[in-house]
Design a protein around this motif. Structure first.
Motif, short mmCIF file in Angstrom:
data_model
loop_
_atom_site.label_atom_id
_atom_site.label_comp_id
_atom_site.label_asym_id
_atom_site.label_seq_id
_atom_site.Cartn_x
_atom_site.Cartn_y
_atom_site.Cartn_z
N THR A 1 18.71 -19.71 -32.21
CA THR A 1 17.92 -18.61 -33.31
C THR A 1 17.98 -20.45 -34.14
OG1 THR A 1 19.55 -16.91 -33.26
CG2 THR A 1 18.73 -17.86 -35.28
N GLN A 2 16.84 -20.22 -34.90
CA GLN A 2 16.69 -21.52 -35.94
C GLN A 2 18.01 -21.39 -37.37
OE1 GLN A 2 13.07 -21.34 -38.42
NE2 GLN A 2 13.38 -23.27 -39.17
N LYS B 1 9.13 -18.89 -34.34
CA LYS B 1 9.13 -17.92 -34.68
C LYS B 1 10.81 -18.49 -35.21
CE LYS B 1 9.99 -15.96 -30.31
NZ LYS B 1 10.08 -14.49 -29.20
N LYS B 2 11.95 -17.35 -36.06
CA LYS B 2 13.37 -17.24 -35.82
C LYS B 2 14.16 -17.35 -34.64
CE LYS B 2 12.82 -17.14 -40.17
NZ LYS B 2 12.62 -18.14 -41.41
N SER B 3 13.44 -17.21 -33.86
CA SER B 3 14.07 -17.94 -32.55
C SER B 3 13.01 -18.59 -31.38
CB SER B 3 14.99 -16.67 -31.66
OG SER B 3 13.98 -15.82 -31.02
#
Length: 214
Positions: A149-150, A195-197
């Motif tokens: 995950t970011q 994206k967020k991951s």
């Protein structure tokens, strides 16, 4: 789940800005890191080291405030950080260790702190350890499929085979890779999340993942 923070002896300028606010966390410290925690109002659960860098008054302060001090000889094969990490993983059974003060300052100390996770005694548990500083988050991964995950504020993503690696695939980052093999360490820097991951996989070896910002 028990998470521990570990402060090594790297310069405070490299610490994340919010480190002084982590007073409620479980802390260990290596050598001078213990004194620096005390000055922040944080008492480490365990302090480890030869403490040869402390003045007599500083050592007395440490002895008066920390109940569990593990003394090590100055001439030894292990660093104080290695000793503290072994306690966190093996004795305290930490499910996650965030290591601060492992970067900045001397280059040999930085490389030692990065390479120590490749030691056989730490390698099986390397995914439980994260090195964190003001700009970077560093983790090692073992073979398999992983989704990360970011982290907040981290705009860049890098992948670095730390050993020979087979089958490295980056599925959904800005710059992708398909089933690539590497015979030596290499850095793929300045990638980005789309994206967020992000998901990646590999079959053999050890891969480091770095999230960072300018």
């Amino acid at each position: 789940m028990t998470e521990f923070n570990l402060l090594a002896g790297g310069p405070p300028a490299s610490w994340p800005a919010d480190l002084p606010q982590k007073k409620a966390a479980h802390w260990l410290a290596a050598d001078r890191g213990a004194l620096r925690l005390l000055k922040l109002g944080i008492t480490p659960q365990i302090a480890v080291g030869d403490f040869d860098s402390l003045a007599p008054a500083e050592l007395t302060l440490l002895q008066n405030q920390v109940t569990d001090i593990r003394y090590a000889v100055a001439d030894k094969d292990e660093t104080d950080t290695e000793l503290a990490l072994a306690i966190a993983l093996n004795e305290l059974k930490a499910t996650r260790v965030t290591l601060y003060g492992a970067t900045g300052g001397r280059l040999d100390h930085l490389l030692d702190n990065l390479f120590m996770l490749l030691q056989p005694r730490f390698l099986a548990d390397c995914q439980r350890v994260r090195l964190l500083d003001r700009q970077n988050s560093f983790r090692l991964f073992l073979p398999g499929v992983h989704t990360i995950t970011q982290e907040s504020g981290q705009h860049y993503l890098a992948f670095a085979p730390m050993t020979a690696v087979t089958g490295l695939t980056l599925y959904d980052t800005k710059y992708q890779l398909r089933d690539a093999d590497f015979s030596q360490p290499i850095m793929f820097a300045s990638n980005q999340f789309t994206k967020k991951s992000a998901t990646f996989s590999f079959r053999t070896g050890v891969v480091a993942v770095v999230q960072s910002h300018d």
